[in-house]
Scaffold this motif. Structure first.
Motif, PDB file in Angstrom:
ATOM      1  N   GLU A 103       0.931  -1.236  -0.145  1.00  0.00           N
ATOM      2  CA  GLU A 103       0.024  -0.125   0.157  1.00  0.00           C
ATOM      3  C   GLU A 103       0.752   1.487   0.056  1.00  0.00           C
ATOM      4  N   THR A 104       0.548   2.222  -0.232  1.00  0.00           N
ATOM      5  CA  THR A 104       1.043   3.698  -0.140  1.00  0.00           C
ATOM      6  C   THR A 104       0.409   4.555   0.776  1.00  0.00           C
ATOM      7  N   ILE A 105       1.310   5.017   1.600  1.00  0.00           N
ATOM      8  CA  ILE A 105       0.902   5.717   2.794  1.00  0.00           C
ATOM      9  C   ILE A 105       1.334   7.225   2.441  1.00  0.00           C
ATOM     10  N   GLU A 106       0.256   8.370   2.302  1.00  0.00           N
ATOM     11  CA  GLU A 106       0.694   9.676   2.133  1.00  0.00           C
ATOM     12  C   GLU A 106       0.423  10.386   3.342  1.00  0.00           C
ATOM     13  N   ARG A 107       1.324  11.302   3.705  1.00  0.00           N
ATOM     14  CA  ARG A 107       1.332  12.259   4.779  1.00  0.00           C
ATOM     15  C   ARG A 107       1.239  13.520   4.278  1.00  0.00           C
ATOM     16  N   GLN A 108       0.281  14.006   4.847  1.00  0.00           N
ATOM     17  CA  GLN A 108      -0.264  15.702   4.696  1.00  0.00           C
ATOM     18  C   GLN A 108       0.553  16.529   5.570  1.00  0.00           C
ATOM     19  N   GLY A 109       1.724  17.227   4.972  1.00  0.00           N
ATOM     20  CA  GLY A 109       2.477  18.179   5.828  1.00  0.00           C
ATOM     21  C   GLY A 109       3.312  17.702   6.676  1.00  0.00           C
ATOM     22  N   ALA A 110       4.256  18.253   7.641  1.00  0.00           N
ATOM     23  CA  ALA A 110       4.914  17.666   8.494  1.00  0.00           C
ATOM     24  C   ALA A 110       4.400  17.094   9.564  1.00  0.00           C
ATOM     25  N   GLY A 111       3.488  17.421  10.214  1.00  0.00           N
ATOM     26  CA  GLY A 111       2.778  16.540  11.417  1.00  0.00           C
ATOM     27  C   GLY A 111       1.306  16.422  10.954  1.00  0.00           C
ATOM     28  N   GLY A 112       1.137  16.281   9.790  1.00  0.00           N
ATOM     29  CA  GLY A 112      -0.359  15.965   9.342  1.00  0.00           C
ATOM     30  C   GLY A 112      -0.762  14.658   9.435  1.00  0.00           C
ATOM     31  N   THR A 113      -2.023  14.504   8.822  1.00  0.00           N
ATOM     32  CA  THR A 113      -2.800  13.418   8.987  1.00  0.00           C
ATOM     33  C   THR A 113      -2.284  12.323   7.770  1.00  0.00           C
ATOM     34  N   GLU A 114      -2.202  10.837   7.961  1.00  0.00           N
ATOM     35  CA  GLU A 114      -1.746  10.102   6.854  1.00  0.00           C
ATOM     36  C   GLU A 114      -2.923   9.507   6.227  1.00  0.00           C
ATOM     37  N   ARG A 115      -2.936   9.091   5.007  1.00  0.00           N
ATOM     38  CA  ARG A 115      -3.716   8.809   4.194  1.00  0.00           C
ATOM     39  C   ARG A 115      -3.223   7.227   3.618  1.00  0.00           C
ATOM     40  N   ILE A 116      -4.110   6.389   3.614  1.00  0.00           N
ATOM     41  CA  ILE A 116      -3.690   5.032   3.223  1.00  0.00           C
ATOM     42  C   ILE A 116      -4.233   4.782   1.911  1.00  0.00           C
ATOM     43  N   TRP A 117      -3.577   4.572   0.885  1.00  0.00           N
ATOM     44  CA  TRP A 117      -4.199   4.107  -0.428  1.00  0.00           C
ATOM     45  C   TRP A 117      -3.871   2.590  -0.754  1.00  0.00           C
ATOM     46  N   GLY A 118      -4.969   1.772  -1.241  1.00  0.00           N
ATOM     47  CA  GLY A 118      -4.720   0.588  -1.512  1.00  0.00           C
ATOM     48  C   GLY A 118      -4.007   0.075  -2.732  1.00  0.00           C
ATOM     49  N   THR A 119      -3.354   1.091  -3.147  1.00  0.00           N
ATOM     50  CA  THR A 119      -2.396   0.908  -4.395  1.00  0.00           C
ATOM     51  C   THR A 119      -0.915   1.374  -4.100  1.00  0.00           C
ATOM     52  N   ALA A 120      -0.184   0.812  -5.086  1.00  0.00           N
ATOM     53  CA  ALA A 120       1.284   1.148  -5.111  1.00  0.00           C
ATOM     54  C   ALA A 120       1.944   1.478  -6.344  1.00  0.00           C
ATOM     55  N   PRO A 121       3.001   2.372  -6.642  1.00  0.00           N
ATOM     56  CA  PRO A 121       3.490   2.411  -7.497  1.00  0.00           C
ATOM     57  C   PRO A 121       3.762   1.391  -8.487  1.00  0.00           C
ATOM     58  N   LEU A 122       3.579   1.431  -9.939  1.00  0.00           N
ATOM     59  CA  LEU A 122       3.671   0.237 -10.779  1.00  0.00           C
ATOM     60  C   LEU A 122       5.111  -0.372 -10.727  1.00  0.00           C
ATOM     61  N   PRO A 123       6.131   0.447 -10.788  1.00  0.00           N
ATOM     62  CA  PRO A 123       7.604   0.014 -10.742  1.00  0.00           C
ATOM     63  C   PRO A 123       8.110  -0.797  -9.206  1.00  0.00           C
ATOM     64  N   LEU A 124       7.139  -0.727  -8.192  1.00  0.00           N
ATOM     65  CA  LEU A 124       7.475  -1.203  -7.093  1.00  0.00           C
ATOM     66  C   LEU A 124       7.548  -2.860  -7.104  1.00  0.00           C
ATOM     67  N   GLY A 125       6.726  -3.360  -7.929  1.00  0.00           N
ATOM     68  CA  GLY A 125       6.588  -4.830  -8.007  1.00  0.00           C
ATOM     69  C   GLY A 125       7.994  -5.378  -8.494  1.00  0.00           C
ATOM     70  N   PRO A 126       8.453  -5.266  -9.698  1.00  0.00           N
ATOM     71  CA  PRO A 126       9.592  -5.741  -9.946  1.00  0.00           C
ATOM     72  C   PRO A 126      10.849  -5.309  -9.222  1.00  0.00           C
ATOM     73  N   ALA A 127      10.873  -3.977  -8.463  1.00  0.00           N
ATOM     74  CA  ALA A 127      11.869  -3.747  -7.755  1.00  0.00           C
ATOM     75  C   ALA A 127      11.810  -4.474  -6.600  1.00  0.00           C
ATOM     76  N   LEU A 128      10.755  -4.819  -5.865  1.00  0.00           N
ATOM     77  CA  LEU A 128      10.791  -5.494  -4.762  1.00  0.00           C
ATOM     78  C   LEU A 128      11.308  -6.902  -5.045  1.00  0.00           C
ATOM     79  N   ALA A 129      10.953  -7.666  -6.278  1.00  0.00           N
ATOM     80  CA  ALA A 129      11.236  -8.907  -6.572  1.00  0.00           C
ATOM     81  C   ALA A 129      12.714  -9.036  -6.843  1.00  0.00           C
ATOM     82  N   THR A 130      13.331  -8.130  -7.253  1.00  0.00           N
ATOM     83  CA  THR A 130      14.816  -8.103  -7.607  1.00  0.00           C
ATOM     84  C   THR A 130      15.636  -7.570  -6.678  1.00  0.00           C
ATOM     85  N   ASP A 131      15.045  -6.824  -5.610  1.00  0.00           N
ATOM     86  CA  ASP A 131      16.028  -6.068  -4.632  1.00  0.00           C
ATOM     87  C   ASP A 131      16.085  -7.041  -3.186  1.00  0.00           C
TER      88      ASP A 131
END
Length: 163
Positions: A61-89
């Motif tokens: 998932e992707t966690i997005e922070r709003q500002g320095a001490g702001g709230t967090e928003r959790i998205w049920g998606t991740a950037p597309l290049p993350l999949g192959p990067a995780l598999a190789t790294d």
């Protein structure tokens, strides 16, 4: 003795009808909420447990922070290049499967449909063990191939057996 308690309760309910009705409605709403939460959690914790390696499947998932001490928003998606990067790294990642949903026009020889379709990596069937009614998962590696559900086959071709 029990009938005396029952008779006293009925008299009290009759005498204080408004309070009894408010309490009864409140208890019904609370019980309905508890049942709804119980059923929701039952579905949530049993989701995708039919897969063979369900205990080894993780969801990014992707966690997005709003500002320095702001709230967090959790998205049920991740950037597309993350999949192959995780598999190789990462050595602990055996397979990475990405799924992207889109709406597309699908045409058969007789008709055209607007259908929600999914594009996925070939490793999808190495991670998940979805039961296939007909054919095998090797069609997944063919760029011109497609996998359809029984409902979609019935809608497009008028029969479930499209092989």
């Amino acid at each position: 003795m029990l009938s005396g308690y029952f008779r006293t309760a009925v008299r009290a309910l009759y005498r204080y009808r408004t309070s009894a009705l408010i309490n009864l409605i409140g208890m019904a709403v609370a019980l309905a909420c508890c049942i709804t939460v119980y059923l929701f959690l039952g579905v949530y914790y049993s989701l995708d447990t039919f897969h063979d390696n369900a205990d080894r499947i993780a969801f990014a998932e992707t966690i997005e922070r709003q500002g320095a001490g702001g709230t967090e928003r959790i998205w049920g998606t991740a950037p597309l290049p993350l999949g192959p990067a995780l598999a190789t790294d990462l050595a602990s990642v055996e397979h990475a499967a990405r799924v992207v949903w889109d709406v597309s026009d699908v045409r058969t020889s007789e008709r055209a449909f607007t259908q929600r379709v999914a594009f996925a990596d070939p490793d999808l069937f190495d991670v998940f063990t979805f039961p296939l009614q007909a054919g095998d998962s090797t069609a997944w590696h063919d760029p011109s191939g497609a996998l359809v559900s029984a409902e979609t086959a019935q809608r497009f071709f008028g029969t479930e057996d499209v092989l």
